[in-house]
Motif scaffolding. Structure first.
Motif, PDB file in Angstrom:
ATOM      1  N   GLU A 103     -16.762  57.717  32.562  1.00 28.01           N
ATOM      2  CA  GLU A 103     -15.324  57.405  32.619  1.00 28.01           C
ATOM      3  C   GLU A 103     -14.713  57.337  31.223  1.00 28.01           C
ATOM      4  N   ASN A 104     -15.510  56.829  30.270  1.00 30.00           N
ATOM      5  CA  ASN A 104     -15.037  56.780  28.884  1.00 30.00           C
ATOM      6  C   ASN A 104     -14.706  58.173  28.376  1.00 30.00           C
ATOM      7  N   VAL A 105     -15.621  59.117  28.627  1.00 31.80           N
ATOM      8  CA  VAL A 105     -15.417  60.473  28.124  1.00 31.80           C
ATOM      9  C   VAL A 105     -14.313  61.173  28.928  1.00 31.80           C
ATOM     10  N   ALA A 106     -14.216  60.803  30.212  1.00 31.82           N
ATOM     11  CA  ALA A 106     -13.258  61.498  31.081  1.00 31.82           C
ATOM     12  C   ALA A 106     -11.812  61.102  30.795  1.00 31.82           C
ATOM     13  N   LEU A 107     -11.601  59.858  30.328  1.00 33.73           N
ATOM     14  CA  LEU A 107     -10.221  59.368  30.208  1.00 33.73           C
ATOM     15  C   LEU A 107      -9.302  60.273  29.373  1.00 33.73           C
ATOM     16  N   PRO A 108      -9.729  60.690  28.157  1.00 32.66           N
ATOM     17  CA  PRO A 108      -8.834  61.584  27.407  1.00 32.66           C
ATOM     18  C   PRO A 108      -8.520  62.868  28.174  1.00 32.66           C
ATOM     19  N   LEU A 109      -9.504  63.360  28.900  1.00 24.35           N
ATOM     20  CA  LEU A 109      -9.291  64.606  29.657  1.00 24.35           C
ATOM     21  C   LEU A 109      -8.304  64.380  30.799  1.00 24.35           C
ATOM     22  N   GLN A 110      -8.436  63.230  31.460  1.00 17.25           N
ATOM     23  CA  GLN A 110      -7.508  62.922  32.556  1.00 17.25           C
ATOM     24  C   GLN A 110      -6.086  62.789  32.033  1.00 17.25           C
ATOM     25  N   LEU A 111      -5.971  62.217  30.837  1.00 13.13           N
ATOM     26  CA  LEU A 111      -4.633  61.968  30.295  1.00 13.13           C
ATOM     27  C   LEU A 111      -3.975  63.239  29.789  1.00 13.13           C
ATOM     28  N   TYR A 112      -4.747  64.062  29.111  1.00 10.87           N
ATOM     29  CA  TYR A 112      -4.122  65.156  28.373  1.00 10.87           C
ATOM     30  C   TYR A 112      -4.510  66.546  28.848  1.00 10.87           C
ATOM     31  N   SER A 113      -5.043  66.661  30.055  1.00 10.26           N
ATOM     32  CA  SER A 113      -5.298  68.007  30.562  1.00 10.26           C
ATOM     33  C   SER A 113      -4.904  68.070  32.023  1.00 10.26           C
ATOM     34  N   LEU A 115      -6.781  69.546  34.228  1.00 11.06           N
ATOM     35  CA  LEU A 115      -8.004  69.996  34.911  1.00 11.06           C
ATOM     36  C   LEU A 115      -8.251  69.203  36.195  1.00 11.06           C
ATOM     37  N   SER A 116      -8.972  69.835  37.130  1.00 11.47           N
ATOM     38  CA  SER A 116      -9.319  69.139  38.370  1.00 11.47           C
ATOM     39  C   SER A 116     -10.425  68.131  38.073  1.00 11.47           C
ATOM     40  N   SER A 117     -10.619  67.186  38.981  1.00 14.64           N
ATOM     41  CA  SER A 117     -11.627  66.157  38.715  1.00 14.64           C
ATOM     42  C   SER A 117     -13.027  66.761  38.623  1.00 14.64           C
ATOM     43  N   LEU A 118     -13.257  67.854  39.368  1.00 17.41           N
ATOM     44  CA  LEU A 118     -14.561  68.516  39.305  1.00 17.41           C
ATOM     45  C   LEU A 118     -14.776  69.124  37.917  1.00 17.41           C
ATOM     46  N   GLN A 119     -13.725  69.772  37.412  1.00 19.88           N
ATOM     47  CA  GLN A 119     -13.828  70.378  36.079  1.00 19.88           C
ATOM     48  C   GLN A 119     -14.052  69.302  35.022  1.00 19.88           C
ATOM     49  N   ILE A 120     -13.316  68.203  35.186  1.00 18.59           N
ATOM     50  CA  ILE A 120     -13.462  67.109  34.216  1.00 18.59           C
ATOM     51  C   ILE A 120     -14.893  66.587  34.235  1.00 18.59           C
ATOM     52  N   ARG A 121     -15.450  66.432  35.458  1.00 15.11           N
ATOM     53  CA  ARG A 121     -16.815  65.920  35.554  1.00 15.11           C
ATOM     54  C   ARG A 121     -17.789  66.860  34.839  1.00 15.11           C
ATOM     55  N   GLU A 122     -17.541  68.164  34.990  1.00 12.17           N
ATOM     56  CA  GLU A 122     -18.443  69.131  34.338  1.00 12.17           C
ATOM     57  C   GLU A 122     -18.350  69.036  32.818  1.00 12.17           C
ATOM     58  N   ILE A 123     -17.117  68.886  32.328  1.00  5.47           N
ATOM     59  CA  ILE A 123     -16.950  68.773  30.869  1.00  5.47           C
ATOM     60  C   ILE A 123     -17.617  67.492  30.362  1.00  5.47           C
ATOM     61  N   VAL A 124     -17.465  66.428  31.133  1.00  8.01           N
ATOM     62  CA  VAL A 124     -18.079  65.148  30.744  1.00  8.01           C
ATOM     63  C   VAL A 124     -19.595  65.307  30.643  1.00  8.01           C
ATOM     64  N   GLU A 125     -20.177  65.949  31.662  1.00 11.39           N
ATOM     65  CA  GLU A 125     -21.635  66.175  31.646  1.00 11.39           C
ATOM     66  C   GLU A 125     -22.039  66.949  30.392  1.00 11.39           C
ATOM     67  N   LEU A 126     -21.251  67.988  30.093  1.00  8.19           N
ATOM     68  CA  LEU A 126     -21.558  68.831  28.945  1.00  8.19           C
ATOM     69  C   LEU A 126     -21.488  68.030  27.645  1.00  8.19           C
ATOM     70  N   LYS A 127     -20.413  67.252  27.498  1.00  9.51           N
ATOM     71  CA  LYS A 127     -20.234  66.508  26.253  1.00  9.51           C
ATOM     72  C   LYS A 127     -21.328  65.454  26.091  1.00  9.51           C
ATOM     73  N   LEU A 128     -21.703  64.832  27.207  1.00 11.42           N
ATOM     74  CA  LEU A 128     -22.783  63.839  27.129  1.00 11.42           C
ATOM     75  C   LEU A 128     -24.103  64.527  26.789  1.00 11.42           C
TER      76      LEU A 128
END
Lengths: 256, 375
Positions: A103-113, A115-128
């Motif tokens: 959720e920490n990593v996802a928050l900036p993405l939720q705010l400023y993109s 993207l769908s929640s699935l896409q956000i989850r994938e980006i979060v996985e990648l960044k982690l």
């Protein structure tokens, strides 16, 4: 599409005070695109205060900070826009404790993109995964070690692929192996994301491993007393304060 | 004996030699430097202090403190402090201790006159009023953005806060409200029994609880419970740089942290007030029917006829206002917290004290307004 700001930072005659106490004055430096720029100096010399002026947390008392030639402190709308293009890794990691790492990593993405929640989850996985924390998305900050918290903080800092990333004392409180790992991550991230990086630190190993440009601050002079590649400073500097710092006091040069 | 550890000799003109012997450790005890200073007073012609330490056996930092004091004294009196007679280790230790503190590294702490302190305090007060107004403004902007769907609102977080400041508070609110009802009933009974009008206890308990006491009790409990927890939570987020991390992401801490908390308390405080009202009446009922021997049905009817809907509204308005007060005090103190453990403690204390004070002031104001409007 909105034109992206060029990640070049310039400080002109920057002065910073805390109430009546002057921390720094007359700072002039330039961070070029692709640099890993080190802000170094002894404890209490004002390194973190400069960082605050660069990331919008402390308004300078005099002078200007320019991002791509635009005055960072003159216009709040512009400042906000610039701040979206930067990532910050705080000394403590500063993860939001009521959020999981994911959720920490996802928050900036939720705010400023958009993207769908699935896409956000994938980006979060990648960044982690990029910071070596694959599979930790559902952990809370309190459940992981200090080194892992910093890496998770880094994953959050790079969530939006910022063009500039600031690191505040990245190796503070880490064992030598974890500190080294973080240094390698900094280099990798510069290469992978093509980001410009500013590191505030006094850890010599980090300074020589990652830095290609730097300024050296002195608490007594209350300003910067040297600039350039840290390895060049070590080899050629004639300033006893700089040499003493870079050699941990092992080599002394006579003051001019 | 301390006196045997030190003796004085005037071996050369204007020179005082101190002969040291024995154990000079903290555990063994040692003479005071004032003995030597007494010699300086007696022999004002002395310009040089020497040591003879061949019979000095053991020493630690106790001995160092003695020398440290003496060397300062010598400096003040313009007496040469000749350390050559001291053991090597002592001389090195003394070098470190006497290393001059570089003036520039010590932050200046100017002393302030009374007038300056009063002025400083006045500036501080105006500053805090300004920060309160700023904060209220930010809250208004945050609400406006939320209504337009522009701010970030995390539903799960909001529900969690809602839960902690509602269900979690029920046991305490129940206990205190029942007891307040019991107390009101007993106090009423003392006077009303004199006139054989005990049944009016129902009116006293009902009106007092519904109009003001339910809200005040719930308010004070929530200030201590939830207001303090808001201040501590946000204060620790400030210490951990979590609030900085929000700011650098361009997220307003007020929108992200304060508005969900404010909203939760504004929703829950009127409901808790209703609950406290009911519990208070229940407490009064139990005492009246169980202890004072009143007819339960009659008591209930009296309560119903005494408590008007306007009383209920007044109570709910109290609850609503208290909700705002508690949330604003808690969050303002938390966000404005310094960056140390002590600062978190201060922020928490200030949040509770301010919330309770303002609850009492607000009660007085609302009561006065109701009086003027004849509600």
């Amino acid at each position: 599409m909105e034109k992206k700001l060029l990640p070049v930072i310039e400080a002109r005659e920057l002065s910073l005070n805390y109430d009546d106490y002057m921390v720094m004055r007359g700072l002039n430096f330039r961070v070029n695109k692709g640099d890993i720029f080190i802000v170094m100096g002894g404890s209490g010399c004002g390194k973190s205060t400069i960082l605050k002026a660069l990331i919008g947390l402390k308004e300078p008392d005099a002078g200007t900070v320019l991002y791509d030639g635009k005055d960072f402190w003159a216009d709040l709308v512009l400042q906000n826009q610039i701040m979206r293009g930067i990532g910050v890794l705080y000394q403590s990691g500063a993860l939001w404790s009521s959020f999981t790492l994911g959720e920490n990593v996802a928050l900036p993405l939720q705010l400023y993109s958009e993207l769908s929640s699935l896409q956000i989850r994938e980006i979060v996985e990648l960044k982690l995964a990029l910071v070596g924390l694959a599979g930790y998305a559902d952990f809370y900050p309190a459940e992981i070690s200090g080194g892992m918290r910093k890496r998770a903080g880094l994953a959050r800092a790079i969530a939006l692929d910022p063009e500039i990333i600031f690191f505040d004392e990245p190796s503070a409180g880490l064992d030598p192996v974890s500190a080294r790992l973080l240094d390698e991550l900094i280099l990798q991230i510069r290469d992978v994301l093509g980001a410009t990086i500013v590191v505030v630190t006094h850890e010599l190993p980090s300074i020589f491993v990652v830095g290609n440009n730097s300024i050296f601050l002195d608490a007594q002079a209350k300003t910067m007393i040297a600039e350039g590649n840290p390895r060049d400073l070590l080899a050629h500097s004639s300033d006893p304060r700089v040499v003493r710092f870079l050699t941990r006091g092992e080599r002394q040069v006579a003051a001019k | 004996m301390n006196t045997q550890k030190i003796s004085f000799e005037y071996c050369a003109p204007q020179t005082l030699q101190i002969k040291l012997s024995g154990d000079w450790r903290i555990s063994a005890g040692f003479p005071e430097a004032s003995q030597v200073i007494g010699q300086f007073e007696l022999h004002k012609e002395v310009t040089r202090l020497e040591f003879e330490a061949s019979r000095l056996e053991k020493w630690d930092s106790g001995f160092m403190s003695f020398l440290f004091h003496l060397s300062r004294e010598c400096e003040d009196r313009g007496i040469l402090f000749d350390r050559r007679g001291l053991p090597d280790g002592v001389r090195k230790f003394l070098d470190i201790a006497l290393k001059v503190v570089e003036a520039d590294t010590v932050l200046p702490r100017p002393s302030e006159s009374l007038l300056e302190r009063i002025g400083g305090k006045a500036i501080e007060v105006t500053g805090s009023i300004r920060s309160l107004l700023d904060f209220m403004g930010e809250i208004a902007v945050g609400f406006w953005r939320m209504l337009r769907g522009k701010s970030y609102f995390r539903r799960d977080e909001f529900l969690y806060i809602l839960q902690t400041c509602s269900v979690g508070a029920l046991p305490l609110v129940s206990l205190i409200s029942i007891l307040v009802g019991v107390i009101l009933a007993f106090i009423g009974a003392i006077q009303l029994q004199l006139f054989g009008a005990q049944i009016f206890i129902a009116d006293i308990v009902g009106i007092a609880m519904v109009r003001v006491m339910g809200a005040v009790m719930a308010g004070i409990l929530m200030a201590g419970r939830t207001g303090a927890s808001f201040a501590a939570e946000l204060g620790i987020m400030q210490v951990n740089e979590e609030i900085d991390a929000l700011k650098t992401l361009g997220i307003s801490p007020v929108e992200f942290l304060v508005i969900p908390r404010l909203l939760a308390l504004v929703v829950m405080m009127p409901l808790l007030t209703l609950y406290a009202d009911f519990m208070g009446i229940l407490g009064g009922f139990v005492v009246s029917a169980g202890v004072l021997g009143l007819n339960p049905a009659e008591y209930w009817n009296h309560t119903q006829s005494a408590v008007k809907i306007s009383n209920l509204w007044v109570g709910l308005i109290h609850g609503f206002v208290f909700g705002i007060i508690i949330a604003v005090a808690g969050c303002l103190r938390g966000i404005g917290c310094g960056r140390s453990a002590a600062a978190v403690g201060e922020a928490t204390t200030a949040a509770v004290v301010e919330a309770v004070t303002w609850i009492v002031i607000a009660t007085a104001i609302i009561t006065f307004i109701c009086q003027v409007l004849r509600v």
